[in-house]
Design a protein around this motif. Structure first.
Motif, PDB file in Angstrom:
ATOM      1  N   LYS A   1      -8.188   6.229  -1.160  1.00 50.67           N
ATOM      2  CA  LYS A   1      -7.390   5.833   0.170  1.00 50.67           C
ATOM      3  C   LYS A   1      -8.163   4.933   0.874  1.00 50.67           C
ATOM      4  CE  LYS A   1      -3.305   8.250  -0.743  1.00 50.67           C
ATOM      5  NZ  LYS A   1      -2.926   7.903  -1.305  1.00 50.67           N
ATOM      6  N   SER A   2      -8.899   4.173   0.125  1.00 56.07           N
ATOM      7  CA  SER A   2      -9.725   2.881   0.738  1.00 56.07           C
ATOM      8  C   SER A   2      -8.878   1.891   0.315  1.00 56.07           C
ATOM      9  CB  SER A   2     -11.233   3.069   0.303  1.00 56.07           C
ATOM     10  OG  SER A   2     -11.941   3.037  -1.296  1.00 56.07           O
ATOM     11  N   TRP A   3      -9.178   0.715   0.690  1.00 57.71           N
ATOM     12  CA  TRP A   3      -8.749  -0.567   0.337  1.00 57.71           C
ATOM     13  C   TRP A   3      -9.719  -1.695  -0.111  1.00 57.71           C
ATOM     14  CZ3 TRP A   3      -4.618  -2.611   4.758  1.00 57.71           C
ATOM     15  CH2 TRP A   3      -3.657  -2.152   4.575  1.00 57.71           C
TER      16      TRP A   3
ATOM     17  N   MET B   1       0.684  -1.060   0.066  1.00 54.25           N
ATOM     18  CA  MET B   1      -0.273  -0.326  -0.021  1.00 54.25           C
ATOM     19  C   MET B   1       0.975   1.714  -0.113  1.00 54.25           C
ATOM     20  SD  MET B   1      -2.967  -1.758  -0.003  1.00 54.25           S
ATOM     21  CE  MET B   1      -2.049  -2.915  -1.407  1.00 54.25           C
TER      22      MET B   1
ATOM     23  N   LYS C   1      -8.159   0.726   6.651  1.00 55.40           N
ATOM     24  CA  LYS C   1      -6.209   0.079   6.703  1.00 55.40           C
ATOM     25  C   LYS C   1      -6.466  -1.820   6.971  1.00 55.40           C
ATOM     26  CE  LYS C   1      -3.151   3.891   6.538  1.00 55.40           C
ATOM     27  NZ  LYS C   1      -2.095   4.604   6.921  1.00 55.40           N
TER      28      LYS C   1
ATOM     29  N   GLU D   1      -5.906  -0.915  -3.788  1.00 52.09           N
ATOM     30  CA  GLU D   1      -5.927   0.938  -2.824  1.00 52.09           C
ATOM     31  C   GLU D   1      -6.299   1.299  -3.775  1.00 52.09           C
ATOM     32  OE1 GLU D   1      -3.154   3.836   0.094  1.00 52.09           O
ATOM     33  OE2 GLU D   1      -2.021   2.383  -0.720  1.00 52.09           O
TER      34      GLU D   1
END
Length: 410
Positions: free
Chosen positions: A207-209, A128, A233, A203
């Motif tokens: 910034k969300s996974w 990430m 995260k 990602e």
């Protein structure tokens, strides 16, 4: 990897397919005619892990480039397609890893990065933007032995006749470039059983996974794709979002996704030869929250894996077939899109071995490293380096995939 080996009925189907494949001889498939006639032994692949500390059977590999330049490969290690608890493998299958610091030319010895009491399998690995390396996988839990008639084999590769069920999806993290890993895995919880994963965490721009997943319930003859999203995260994951659930098609999806240039997401979903369903795709305009209806991609394929090249082109590596309706005609294949996933140029032959479950990494010189597995007894992990096929309007026949221009890794 697709496919996933969760219920007894599926094991029986795999045993039949493998027996038929053996009749064609090692590395061969009936009616298989690669365009150049290249034999697997003529391809300059190298074996990066086989036997030894990682076990008798190594499969379902994935690869990622770290920000420090290293290349990591994670894979399943055991004694067969499903590893049953035994004296040699008391904890069943496990997740192993190898590392290259020189663009894939040499590799470390395999190390175990996770092994609990379940059959841990189909690992995928990614780094990430904050440097965290994430490895996701799913696990199988074994139940009682199965009574069987004399002379009948009910499971793949002659393993002990045991029922097994899905035991959920899991994630471990490394904060030091894969040198050490969390001892306890985080459960990627879902509201329903029979969800599995076979792709890297992706990602998103916010910034969300996003973890591509799929649902497969053999007993109900149901299968579709999906995603789950984490905004902290990986500490917690939101409820699964299905892809293709309402289509009525059997899509044991092994979903992977890639971000397109316009900000939308493109998802590919494995097809099913027994159900005469090709690989499908869908798109999302809101980073995975909602998805379009699925559409036929035009060819059969298992375990799709995407890589965006520096040029902007997209690679799709996958288990390909020279006949969309014949599971005995599989090979490790590649396609490339020069128009952001609207069309897929190919197919290209990577290797005649049909294990596949490939992943690609662009090397510093612009060539590409592809990682894949062999399948069968004593299966190992291979690496091959090739040049990117140029853009072309020349069609390539499905039953005669064009060989790639390969380069030495020595």
């Amino acid at each position: 990897m697709h496919y996933h080996r969760h219920l007894l009925r599926w094991s029986i189907c795999l045993l039949v397919g493998y027996t038929s494949a053996l009749a064609a001889g090692p590395g061969e498939r009936p009616g298989y005619l690669p365009r150049t006639g290249a034999h697997v032994d003529s391809l300059p692949h190298i074996t990066i892990s086989k036997g030894g500390d990682a076990g008798h059977y190594q499969a379902f590999s994935d690869a990622c480039r770290l920000r420090n330049g290293d290349i990591l490969v994670a894979f399943y290690a055991g004694d067969g397609h499903v590893t049953y608890p035994s004296e040699t493998y008391p904890k069943a299958g496990r997740i192993c890893m190898v590392r290259s610091r020189d663009e894939g030319r040499t590799w470390s010895k395999p190390v175990t990065i996770y092994d609990d009491a379940l059959d841990n399998r189909d690992s995928h690995i990614a780094q990430m933007s904050d440097g965290t390396v994430v490895c996701t996988f799913f696990s199988l839990r074994f139940e009682e032995k199965i009574e069987q008639a004399s002379g009948q084999s009910l499971v793949h590769y002659g393993s002990p006749p045991r029922r097994y069920v899905g035991a959920g999806m899991h994630m471990i993290r490394s904060f030091d470039n894969g040198n050490t890993w969390e001892k306890e895995a985080t459960v990627v919880a879902t509201t329903k059983a029979d969800y599995y994963c076979s792709a890297q965490v992706r990602e998103m721009p916010d910034k969300s996974w996003l973890l591509p997943i799929y649902h497969q319930a053999r007993s109900k003859d149901q299968a579709w794709g999906g995603v789950v999203i984490s905004r902290d995260k990986g500490k917690t994951w939101a409820e699964e979002i299905p892809i293709g659930k309402e289509s009525g098609r059997y899509l044991p999806a092994e979903t992977d996704v890639i971000l397109l240039k316009d900000g939308s997401l493109y998802a590919a979903l494995r097809g099913s030869i027994p159900h005469q369903v090709n690989m499908h795709y869908a798109t999302s305009k809101d980073l995975g929250k909602t998805w379009s209806a699925v559409s036929d991609i035009g060819f059969q394929g298992h375990a799709p894996s995407f890589t965006r090249l520096k040029s902007g082109a997209i690679l799709m590596s996958y288990r390909a077939f020279t006949d969309n309706n014949d599971s005995k005609k599989g090979y490790t294949g590649l396609r490339i899109s020069y128009d952001d996933a609207r069309t897929w140029q190919g197919p290209y032959l990577v290797d005649k071995t049909w294990g596949a479950y490939p992943a690609t990494v662009e090397l510093k010189d612009g060539s590409v490293l592809i990682i894949y597995y062999e399948e069968g007894k004593d299966s190992g992990i291979r690496a091959l380096r090739f040049t990117v096929p140029p853009k072309s309007t020349q069609p390539i026949s499905l039953d005669r995939p064009e060989s790639l221009k390969t380069l030495s890794l020595k």
